[in-house]
Design an enzyme around this catalytic site. Sequence first.
Site, PDB file in Angstrom:
ATOM      1  N   HIS A   1     -14.747  -3.187  12.474  1.00 48.46           N
ATOM      2  CA  HIS A   1     -14.182  -4.196  11.577  1.00 48.46           C
ATOM      3  C   HIS A   1     -12.716  -4.479  11.862  1.00 48.46           C
ATOM      4  CE1 HIS A   1     -13.145  -0.278  10.019  1.00 48.46           C
ATOM      5  NE2 HIS A   1     -12.159  -0.823   9.338  1.00 48.46           N
ATOM      6  N   ASP A   2     -12.083  -3.655  12.690  1.00 47.93           N
ATOM      7  CA  ASP A   2     -10.671  -3.833  13.028  1.00 47.93           C
ATOM      8  C   ASP A   2     -10.549  -4.478  14.405  1.00 47.93           C
ATOM      9  OD1 ASP A   2      -9.590  -2.790  10.708  1.00 47.93           O
ATOM     10  OD2 ASP A   2      -9.563  -0.745  11.470  1.00 47.93           O
TER      11      ASP A   2
ATOM     12  N   GLU B   1     -10.879   9.282  10.535  1.00 49.90           N
ATOM     13  CA  GLU B   1     -10.358   8.139  11.284  1.00 49.90           C
ATOM     14  C   GLU B   1      -8.935   8.492  11.688  1.00 49.90           C
ATOM     15  OE1 GLU B   1      -8.527   3.776  11.272  1.00 49.90           O
ATOM     16  OE2 GLU B   1      -8.134   5.313   9.784  1.00 49.90           O
TER      17      GLU B   1
ATOM     18  N   GLN C   1       0.841  -1.191   0.000  1.00 48.57           N
ATOM     19  CA  GLN C   1       0.000   0.000   0.000  1.00 48.57           C
ATOM     20  C   GLN C   1       0.886   1.255   0.000  1.00 48.57           C
ATOM     21  OE1 GLN C   1      -2.115  -1.030   3.591  1.00 48.57           O
ATOM     22  NE2 GLN C   1      -3.955  -1.616   2.465  1.00 48.57           N
TER      23      GLN C   1
ATOM     24  N   ARG D   1     -16.010   8.354   5.362  1.00 45.80           N
ATOM     25  CA  ARG D   1     -15.086   8.133   6.470  1.00 45.80           C
ATOM     26  C   ARG D   1     -13.693   8.195   5.861  1.00 45.80           C
ATOM     27  NH1 ARG D   1     -11.942   3.608   7.781  1.00 45.80           N
ATOM     28  NH2 ARG D   1     -11.460   3.279   9.978  1.00 45.80           N
TER      29      ARG D   1
ATOM     30  N   LEU E   1      -1.025  11.921   5.794  1.00 48.52           N
ATOM     31  CA  LEU E   1      -0.974  12.331   4.392  1.00 48.52           C
ATOM     32  C   LEU E   1       0.378  12.905   3.986  1.00 48.52           C
ATOM     33  CD1 LEU E   1      -4.483  13.978   3.812  1.00 48.52           C
ATOM     34  CD2 LEU E   1      -3.832  11.560   3.716  1.00 48.52           C
TER      35      LEU E   1
ATOM     36  N   ASP F   1     -10.178   7.405   5.810  1.00 50.12           N
ATOM     37  CA  ASP F   1      -9.322   6.408   6.444  1.00 50.12           C
ATOM     38  C   ASP F   1      -7.886   6.920   6.541  1.00 50.12           C
ATOM     39  OD1 ASP F   1      -8.879   3.469   7.263  1.00 50.12           O
ATOM     40  OD2 ASP F   1      -7.421   3.743   5.650  1.00 50.12           O
TER      41      ASP F   1
END
Length: 562
Positions: free
Chosen positions: A326-327, A261, A187, A217, A224, A219
């Site tokens: 989900h994490d 997030e 990634q 949302r 950045l 992420d």
Amino acid sequence: MTAEAEAAAAASQPGHWFESDPLWFKRAVFYEIHVRGFFDANEDGSGDLRGLQDKLDYLQWLGIDCIWLLPIYRSPLRDGGYDIADFNAVHPDYGTVEDFRLLVEAAHQRGIRVIADLVMNHTSSDHPWFQESRSSPDSPKRDWYVWSDTALRYEGARIIFVDTESSNWTWDSEAGAYYWHRFFHHQPDLNYDNPEVQDAMLDVLRFWLDLGIDGFRLDAVPYLYEREGTNCENLAETHAYLKRVRAEIDEHYPDRVLLAEANQWPADVVQYFGDGDECHMAFHFPVMPRMFMALRREEAKPIIEILDNTPPIPEATQWGLFLRNHDELTLEMVTDEERDYMYAEYAKDPRMKLNLGIRRRLAPLMDNGRSEIELLHAILFSLPGSPVLYYGDEIMMGDNVYLGDRDGVRTPMQWTGDRNGGFSRADFARLYLPPLMDPVWGYQATNVEAQLRTPTSFLRWLHRFVALRKEHPVFGLGSYEALTPENPRIFAHIRRWEDDIVLCVHNVARSAQAVELDLHEFEGRIPVEMFGNSEFPRIGKLPYLLTLAPRGYFWFRLRGAE
């Protein structure tokens, strides 16, 4: 303009299905969905957008205001879709862009908004941008990613996925250089110092907003930008870009929401609200593990302390609150001692740990204790912020710690006791993950159909509970004041908004408790218990005495003297 384009344009207009309501998210109850795991309409073993559309009536009944979708974009799925290979396409397993547009329109017709995950920080290494970037030092896309001749830059940045990555740099033999990544090595991070990248990501936002989506949302938003001599998190340049994104939303797409997030300490997270000119919402990560800590320690102090250390936020912004998602249950924002304690209490099997967290669903964490799960929801719904529920938790669904990575908490939704839990008519071997089949949490014991038939089920309880919260805007809009009774096992606080005053009292102990509350400020008012509308004795000058059952709680509306 084609009929499809006209429909998309109409759907994108605020007020097409909803009255203009810039603060809708402050009163909303959110529901997080892993589309692959929700419902399979085309019987290929994988949940899809049409399947989700088929279940909108259920979500409307539950009382959900907004659906949050995990990534649905085209992806090699090496990280559950957070590795995006095409921002403007839907993964074929989930359907098409047209399916997405129809889903949003159908949700809007039922009064439900839709937001989706958007990964701004990185792409998949399969993305054409990265393939072009690595192809040649002279490529026009070379500067769209962060390349280096050495892996010794930005050494102040921590490694986030400590279980799998040993460095934030990975050597690429085709490019003859290292590329930067804050997460998995497949990634690569985008280079936001490049204006073309900034513009390209704004184009991505516009693409989905024009299809009618109600927000995103964002992420991994703290990462950045990179700067030498820093930890490469929460940099001023990141906030400047978010202000630009927000300005675009405000000018062209009113009534949409940006949810940050940012798994950081509260003092850092509040920066993502800006002066009300960055994100509308941000997750309050540190409060979540402390709710679990409070229950196991049987003391309210962890919750009270973290809320006391949370700075005020701009009036038109809101916290997002959750028990599970989900994490993994993240333990990044706790001390080393607290992390060890949580592992000892909630992750006795090493398979339950992942990175700096615990990969378990809510019901198994609570040993399937109904009173504990109800209490946690009562605390969650009473706090300042908007609650976010995770699919399956409304039926006390379990997990599978024997599956890899986070798959253990992303198993198929259990609709019925029928084949594959009613999730899919495909052959069992084709399912993207096996449904739960153990005696306690298996789909034959735990499913929506059975709980709908049982008036005392947790699903029925939560349905009533969601409705109760939505009847009282004070929970979404009101102020928060902690009370400090002598009994350390009681978490009590006051919520106020306009003429509404609500007293919330929670017993985090596993034994019955008595508490005396200093309510002299409300002398003469009558506490009305909100679930049964029962009047309690009038508040006088003396401390107000309450007794609470083990893991019990009271919510009172403090009615004025008539």
